[in-house]
Motif scaffolding. Structure first.
Motif, mmCIF file in Angstrom:
data_model
loop_
_atom_site.group_PDB
_atom_site.id
_atom_site.type_symbol
_atom_site.label_atom_id
_atom_site.label_comp_id
_atom_site.label_asym_id
_atom_site.label_seq_id
_atom_site.Cartn_x
_atom_site.Cartn_y
_atom_site.Cartn_z
ATOM 1 N N VAL A 10 0.850 -1.202 0.000
ATOM 2 C CA VAL A 10 0.000 0.000 0.000
ATOM 3 C C VAL A 10 0.886 1.253 0.000
ATOM 4 N N VAL A 11 1.881 1.294 0.915
ATOM 5 C CA VAL A 11 2.752 2.471 1.015
ATOM 6 C C VAL A 11 3.628 2.593 -0.238
ATOM 7 N N LYS A 12 4.148 1.450 -0.730
ATOM 8 C CA LYS A 12 4.976 1.466 -1.945
ATOM 9 C C LYS A 12 4.166 2.054 -3.120
ATOM 10 N N GLY A 13 2.909 1.663 -3.228
ATOM 11 C CA GLY A 13 2.034 2.180 -4.288
ATOM 12 C C GLY A 13 1.851 3.682 -4.176
ATOM 13 N N ILE A 14 1.668 4.167 -2.936
ATOM 14 C CA ILE A 14 1.466 5.609 -2.721
ATOM 15 C C ILE A 14 2.745 6.381 -3.067
ATOM 16 N N ILE A 15 3.914 5.841 -2.699
ATOM 17 C CA ILE A 15 5.193 6.501 -3.030
ATOM 18 C C ILE A 15 5.336 6.596 -4.560
ATOM 19 N N THR A 16 5.045 5.500 -5.265
ATOM 20 C CA THR A 16 5.153 5.489 -6.734
ATOM 21 C C THR A 16 4.194 6.505 -7.359
ATOM 22 N N ASP A 17 2.947 6.523 -6.860
ATOM 23 C CA ASP A 17 1.932 7.441 -7.411
ATOM 24 C C ASP A 17 2.306 8.904 -7.187
ATOM 25 N N GLN A 18 2.867 9.183 -5.995
ATOM 26 C CA GLN A 18 3.109 10.575 -5.584
ATOM 27 C C GLN A 18 4.543 11.035 -5.856
ATOM 28 N N LEU A 19 5.334 10.186 -6.532
ATOM 29 C CA LEU A 19 6.772 10.453 -6.677
ATOM 30 C C LEU A 19 7.084 11.862 -7.198
ATOM 31 N N ASP A 20 6.263 12.341 -8.147
ATOM 32 C CA ASP A 20 6.536 13.660 -8.743
ATOM 33 C C ASP A 20 6.055 14.816 -7.866
ATOM 34 N N HIS A 21 5.286 14.512 -6.827
ATOM 35 C CA HIS A 21 4.744 15.576 -5.974
ATOM 36 C C HIS A 21 5.462 15.668 -4.630
ATOM 37 N N LEU A 22 6.473 14.797 -4.426
ATOM 38 C CA LEU A 22 7.128 14.734 -3.104
ATOM 39 C C LEU A 22 8.329 15.685 -2.980
ATOM 40 N N HIS A 23 8.629 16.421 -4.043
ATOM 41 C CA HIS A 23 9.752 17.372 -4.057
ATOM 42 C C HIS A 23 11.043 16.724 -3.564
ATOM 43 N N LEU A 24 11.362 15.541 -4.113
ATOM 44 C CA LEU A 24 12.560 14.820 -3.672
ATOM 45 C C LEU A 24 13.815 15.414 -4.310
ATOM 46 N N SER A 25 14.891 15.480 -3.501
ATOM 47 C CA SER A 25 16.165 15.950 -4.062
ATOM 48 C C SER A 25 16.850 14.810 -4.827
ATOM 49 N N CYS A 26 16.396 13.573 -4.613
ATOM 50 C CA CYS A 26 16.931 12.405 -5.322
ATOM 51 C C CYS A 26 15.835 11.334 -5.380
ATOM 52 N N LYS A 27 15.656 10.747 -6.581
ATOM 53 C CA LYS A 27 14.589 9.745 -6.735
ATOM 54 C C LYS A 27 15.163 8.341 -6.911
ATOM 55 N N CYS A 28 16.402 8.108 -6.483
ATOM 56 C CA CYS A 28 17.048 6.805 -6.680
ATOM 57 C C CYS A 28 16.358 5.726 -5.832
ATOM 58 N N GLU A 29 16.693 4.465 -6.133
ATOM 59 C CA GLU A 29 16.057 3.332 -5.457
ATOM 60 C C GLU A 29 16.306 3.381 -3.953
ATOM 61 N N ARG A 30 17.548 3.711 -3.543
ATOM 62 C CA ARG A 30 17.898 3.743 -2.123
ATOM 63 C C ARG A 30 17.063 4.791 -1.380
ATOM 64 N N CYS A 31 16.919 5.969 -1.969
ATOM 65 C CA CYS A 31 16.131 7.025 -1.316
ATOM 66 C C CYS A 31 14.659 6.613 -1.201
ATOM 67 N N GLN A 32 14.132 5.958 -2.257
ATOM 68 C CA GLN A 32 12.733 5.497 -2.199
ATOM 69 C C GLN A 32 12.563 4.426 -1.118
ATOM 70 N N GLU A 33 13.586 3.554 -0.963
ATOM 71 C CA GLU A 33 13.511 2.517 0.085
ATOM 72 C C GLU A 33 13.588 3.142 1.479
ATOM 73 N N ASP A 34 14.402 4.198 1.615
ATOM 74 C CA ASP A 34 14.479 4.900 2.901
ATOM 75 C C ASP A 34 13.122 5.508 3.268
ATOM 76 N N ILE A 35 12.466 6.116 2.263
ATOM 77 C CA ILE A 35 11.136 6.713 2.498
ATOM 78 C C ILE A 35 10.138 5.621 2.885
ATOM 79 N N LEU A 36 10.215 4.478 2.169
ATOM 80 C CA LEU A 36 9.316 3.348 2.435
ATOM 81 C C LEU A 36 9.507 2.825 3.866
ATOM 82 N N ALA A 37 10.775 2.602 4.275
ATOM 83 C CA ALA A 37 11.055 2.062 5.612
ATOM 84 C C ALA A 37 10.602 3.039 6.702
ATOM 85 N N LEU A 38 10.919 4.334 6.517
ATOM 86 C CA LEU A 38 10.516 5.347 7.502
ATOM 87 C C LEU A 38 8.993 5.427 7.625
ATOM 88 N N SER A 39 8.302 5.393 6.468
ATOM 89 C CA SER A 39 6.837 5.477 6.474
ATOM 90 C C SER A 39 6.224 4.263 7.164
#
Lengths: 92, 92
Positions: A10-39
């Motif tokens: 569920v959270v992974k889906g939301i991160i993927t959907d919202q990726l362009d709206h999260l104002h990320l300084s980096c969209k690499c796999e590691r950063c996305q996994e960090d966001i997923l684990a923290l969430s």
């Protein structure tokens, strides 16, 4: 049979959907996994044993707009934290 | 790299250690997985990205006796619930 936290998808889906709206300084796999684990550490887990029940649990989060909004808020907070403290190799 | 909830191993270890003290009506794999899933839904998750940090997170639960006691309580409550509502094929 293996237990499984449905909120991971569920959270992974939301991160993927919202990726362009999260104002990320980096969209690499590691950063996305960090966001997923923290969430996932902030969201109530929903472990299931029987995978056939997964759609039922996921459906709750499709229908419940308030619950979806809560998760988006958690993801946005995690994204801000990860953007400000990158652990990946793309540090500029 | 894959994210991972360290509490899965911590709770699994406690269930294995306490198996003879949980007064289970059935000790089959399915019942143990039901107890694990129910317990993990009540325990705060600790997701990590980097598996090399896993021992650090686990150590917290080895040292902190209060935290360990809290998890044993959650496991005991889940065990009582599963024993009273078995989903396995060993129903007598």
């Amino acid at each position: 049979m293996v237990i499984h936290n449905v909120m991971e998808e569920v959270v992974k889906g939301i991160i993927t959907d919202q990726l362009d709206h999260l104002h990320l300084s980096c969209k690499c796999e590691r950063c996305q996994e960090d966001i997923l684990a923290l969430s996932l550490n902030k969201v109530t887990p929903r472990y299931i044993v029987n995978d056939s029940r997964e759609p039922l649990v996921k459906a709750k989060y499709m229908i419940d707009r308030q619950e979806q909004a809560n998760i988006v808020t958690v993801v946005a907070q995690a994204a801000a934290l990860v953007s400000a403290n990158k652990r990946c190799s793309n540090i500029q």
